[in-house]
Design a protein around this motif. Structure first.
Motif, short mmCIF file in Angstrom:
data_model
loop_
_atom_site.label_atom_id
_atom_site.label_comp_id
_atom_site.label_asym_id
_atom_site.label_seq_id
_atom_site.Cartn_x
_atom_site.Cartn_y
_atom_site.Cartn_z
N SER A 1 0.84 -1.20 0.00
CA SER A 1 0.00 0.00 0.00
C SER A 1 0.87 1.25 0.00
CB SER A 1 -0.91 0.03 1.24
OG SER A 1 -0.14 0.16 2.41
N VAL B 1 -3.91 3.83 -1.11
CA VAL B 1 -4.05 3.05 -2.34
C VAL B 1 -3.35 1.74 -2.10
CG1 VAL B 1 -3.47 2.88 -4.80
CG2 VAL B 1 -4.19 5.08 -3.85
N ARG C 1 -4.89 -4.10 -4.23
CA ARG C 1 -6.25 -4.43 -4.68
C ARG C 1 -6.88 -3.25 -5.41
NH1 ARG C 1 -10.90 -6.66 -0.71
NH2 ARG C 1 -9.60 -5.46 0.68
N ASP C 2 -6.64 -2.03 -4.91
CA ASP C 2 -7.16 -0.84 -5.60
C ASP C 2 -6.58 -0.74 -7.02
OD1 ASP C 2 -8.61 -0.04 -3.33
OD2 ASP C 2 -6.93 1.16 -2.59
N THR D 1 -8.53 -3.40 -9.07
CA THR D 1 -9.97 -3.19 -9.29
C THR D 1 -10.33 -1.81 -9.82
OG1 THR D 1 -10.34 -2.53 -7.00
CG2 THR D 1 -10.58 -4.88 -7.51
N ARG D 2 -9.55 -0.80 -9.46
CA ARG D 2 -9.91 0.57 -9.84
C ARG D 2 -9.11 1.11 -11.01
NH1 ARG D 2 -10.37 3.13 -3.72
NH2 ARG D 2 -12.03 1.74 -3.04
N VAL E 1 -8.24 7.30 -7.45
CA VAL E 1 -8.47 5.88 -7.16
C VAL E 1 -8.25 5.50 -5.69
CG1 VAL E 1 -7.97 5.14 -9.53
CG2 VAL E 1 -6.12 5.23 -7.84
N THR F 1 -8.73 5.25 -1.56
CA THR F 1 -9.80 5.16 -0.58
C THR F 1 -9.60 6.37 0.34
OG1 THR F 1 -9.83 2.75 -0.67
CG2 THR F 1 -10.78 3.79 1.31
#
Length: 146
Positions: A38, A52, A55-56, A59-60, A76, A78
């Motif tokens: 991350s 971020v 996984r972001d 998926t994003r 993108v 969170t």
């Protein structure tokens, strides 16, 4: 053996962070170099805006066929990630991760300094078991009350 805190459990104290205008490409390269899952999105000097994760990125960014060199982290991330204080017990942090579907929790000192990022990979098997048992108990209580 006493319960470990999230701060005691993280192997490295270095915090990987980038500005919101940095590209997804920059983040992926930084995460790869640091072998880290991350990156915190920070407004200098110390304001946490978001996070971020790997996984972001999948998926994003990848799943939407966005250009990683043109896409900014602010697009993108969170925003306002859940954070924990350094004295949080590892089993409690794992419980938060399980119940909320997260994989990373920034560790924030009382003075709002970022001390690190806790990941489920930092937990020992017994700490994960403790959190799973608590999750199961919580579900049983919710079922009984519902």
């Amino acid at each position: 053996m006493p319960d470990r805190t999230v701060f005691q459990s993280i192997p490295k104290r270095h915090v990987l962070s980038l500005a919101p205008q940095a590209s997804v490409w920059d983040a992926a390269c930084a995460m790869t170099r640091a072998n880290c899952g991350s990156v915190l999105v920070m407004e200098p000097p110390d304001r946490l805006l978001g996070i971020v994760t790997e996984r972001d990125l999948m998926t994003r960014v990848l799943a939407r066929a966005l250009d990683p060199k043109e896409t900014r982290l602010a697009q993108v991330m969170t925003p306002h990630p859940t954070c924990v204080p350094p004295e949080t017990k590892v089993s409690d942090a794992v419980l938060i991760l399980l119940e909320r579907g997260f994989r990373h929790l920034p560790i924030v000192a009382p003075d709002r300094r970022i001390l690190g990022v806790f990941s489920v990979r930092d937990a020992l098997p017994r700490e994960i078991d403790s959190a799973l048992n608590q999750t199961e108990f919580n579900e049983q209580v919710n079922d009984a009350l519902g």
